[in-house]
Enzyme design. Sequence first.
Site, short mmCIF file in Angstrom:
data_model
loop_
_atom_site.label_atom_id
_atom_site.label_comp_id
_atom_site.label_asym_id
_atom_site.label_seq_id
_atom_site.Cartn_x
_atom_site.Cartn_y
_atom_site.Cartn_z
N HIS A 263 -0.52 -1.94 -8.62
CA HIS A 263 -1.71 -1.65 -7.82
C HIS A 263 -2.92 -2.45 -8.28
O HIS A 263 -4.05 -1.96 -8.28
CB HIS A 263 -2.02 -0.15 -7.86
CG HIS A 263 -1.02 0.69 -7.14
ND1 HIS A 263 -1.00 0.85 -5.77
CD2 HIS A 263 0.05 1.40 -7.60
CE1 HIS A 263 0.00 1.64 -5.42
NE2 HIS A 263 0.67 1.98 -6.51
N ASP B 94 2.07 3.68 -12.00
CA ASP B 94 3.05 4.03 -10.97
C ASP B 94 3.46 2.82 -10.14
O ASP B 94 2.78 1.80 -10.09
CB ASP B 94 2.49 5.11 -10.05
CG ASP B 94 1.23 4.66 -9.32
OD1 ASP B 94 0.38 4.01 -9.96
OD2 ASP B 94 1.09 4.95 -8.12
N GLU B 95 4.60 2.96 -9.48
CA GLU B 95 5.07 2.10 -8.39
C GLU B 95 5.12 0.61 -8.75
O GLU B 95 4.69 -0.24 -7.98
CB GLU B 95 4.22 2.33 -7.14
CG GLU B 95 4.37 3.75 -6.60
CD GLU B 95 3.68 3.97 -5.27
OE1 GLU B 95 4.18 4.78 -4.47
OE2 GLU B 95 2.62 3.36 -5.05
N VAL B 96 5.67 0.30 -9.92
CA VAL B 96 5.99 -1.09 -10.24
C VAL B 96 7.37 -1.38 -9.62
O VAL B 96 8.34 -0.72 -9.95
CB VAL B 96 6.02 -1.32 -11.76
CG1 VAL B 96 6.53 -2.73 -12.08
CG2 VAL B 96 4.62 -1.11 -12.35
#
Length: 651
Positions: free
Chosen positions: A375, A439-441
Amino acid sequence: MSYRLDLTVIDKSKQVSRFALTLHNLSDKPLYNWSLHFTIARWISANSLSIGKLSQLGSYCILTPDNASPLAPNSHFYTEFNIGTKPFTLHDDSIIDAFLNTSSGNTPIHPIPVEITTIDLDQPATEHVSSPLPPAKAVSLIPAPDSLTRLQGEFRLNQHTAITTPPEAAVGSTRWLQTEMNKLLHEDLPIKEQGNITYQLHENMAEGAYHLLIEPDHIWLQAGSASGFVHASSSLLQLIPAMPSHQADAAYILPMVEIQDQPHYAHRGMMLDCARHFHPVKRLKNLLDQLARYKFNTFHWHLTDDEGWRIEIDAFPELTEIGAWRGPNEMLKPQFTTISQQYGGYYSKQEIRELIAYASDRGITIIPEIDIPGHCRAAIKSLPALLVDPDDHSEYRSIQGYPDNILSPALPGTYTFIAKVLEEVCELFPAPYIHIGGDEVPQGVWTDSQACQAMMEQYGYREHSELQGHILRFAEECLQAKGRRMMGWEEAAKGDKLSTKAIIFSWLSEEAGQVCADKGHDVILQPAQHTYLDLAQSDAADEPGVDWAGRLPLEQVYNYRPFSSLENDDPAHQHVLGIQGGLWCELVNSQSRLEFMLYPRLLAIAELGWTPPEKRNWNDFRARLHGQMPYLDRAGINYRHCEAPSSAESI
């Protein structure tokens, strides 16, 4: 409007839907050299287009026809494409915003407005379902207090009311009470040596606990901590009726009550995403007022993401000069809404200091979130010389549709960036915690980077998730050196590099929280299925929101029971610090929309955090919610309405 855009579902299966997109030229002139720019929250399969070419970055799509033929007056362009997700069920799943462009080459884009019609979902209409509320309770506190006794009599609050000089621990809550009273009485409530509202310090009372006693001629607020005084003040404010009596002195008539109360969880939080859409300080102050009123004590401030960097950092002014703005002619391309113009904003350090002080008076700690290593597109585009490795040829796409939003663990600039940013964040925010995202790699990141492969060999890492852990461990060490404790989303625990002092927020499901608690981490529970207030509140297609984690009606929020599958003596319960609600703001770009998504579900989350599960009752909550509606109306809050009869019930 000279141009209109239609989107229609023409075929759908469990995981793939096919759509028809039609652009109408309703003008009397041909449209030359055109491209259609639009945003949609799903990933379009570009090679599935029947006509035209499409590029997509995040939610931002550019559609160009196959040939240079003009779009004639009173004609249309038609194409079809696939989207590989479950069928759309909400109007908000459709195209969010759009414009036409006829500029060519590197010349600036001059957007041409396009009207977007409501999507045809090819599904039966679903009506909004709401059930009548029970009669309002005469005393309707939310969250429900531990003990409330109704006494005989009443207290008259008017311009003759005054506050006794408070103890130091009650100074902040006194300022807040004065501010709220001024809204009612239109004059300051004075502080005198002997007033008839008195804050009393009782040092033996637990953190956050309070005792409130309203007598005919005096109001007593007792607590052993600043937080306890705030909670006593919030209950007092809720006991004030929405309108004054019709007496000559326009007094507000308060019922005589005695309340003994204390919180169930230490952490009672609300997260707001200000990166996807920028929310001005006035809006944040309004939210903080309501959080304090309903006894939240934490505001989790999501300040950075792919679509915007919202916090001033002296070491890197480019972060706000470039990363705080997006638009058709900006470094950051448009996303979501307002795509035809420059859009954005950021918070100066002075504004942040003022907001911290404002929150402190209301018993609220502001925890900032600086999201790393994923992000990070806004930061990377702002600081390419520092954060871009030209020799990294890894190919990936994040869940939001970005191929270039992850920090590299092999670049020295990554660590310079993290260290300097976290240093300034720690100097600015007094909170004992800093949230670093984590988060969300996506899969595929760092796989085609010689420097990253060499780093894995150097440290003996076998999985690429360990590189993420390497970055986050560095961030944790930076925070520990400043006396702060790291917080992160559940993926931050991947790679097993963090200490067990790191606090983990479970969001995909509650199970991740249990796993982390079993490993010794303290956890904050924020499972999307119960606490994500960007989720739609009913099955109706025109209900605002998203549905990736299902629908989230008020009752489903209220009935959440943390770790209910575990035995009461399971050690995991001891690691639950609290509960938090969250509002992600991809589709929330106004005060009205923000309020509609928050209220009244925010009040249910307030009770989850404050009131023990065994003392919660859904029907009783609904009766008290009915009693809160006159205040919500007076405050001008655009809450999602429930049906309610008009009579009142005594407690």
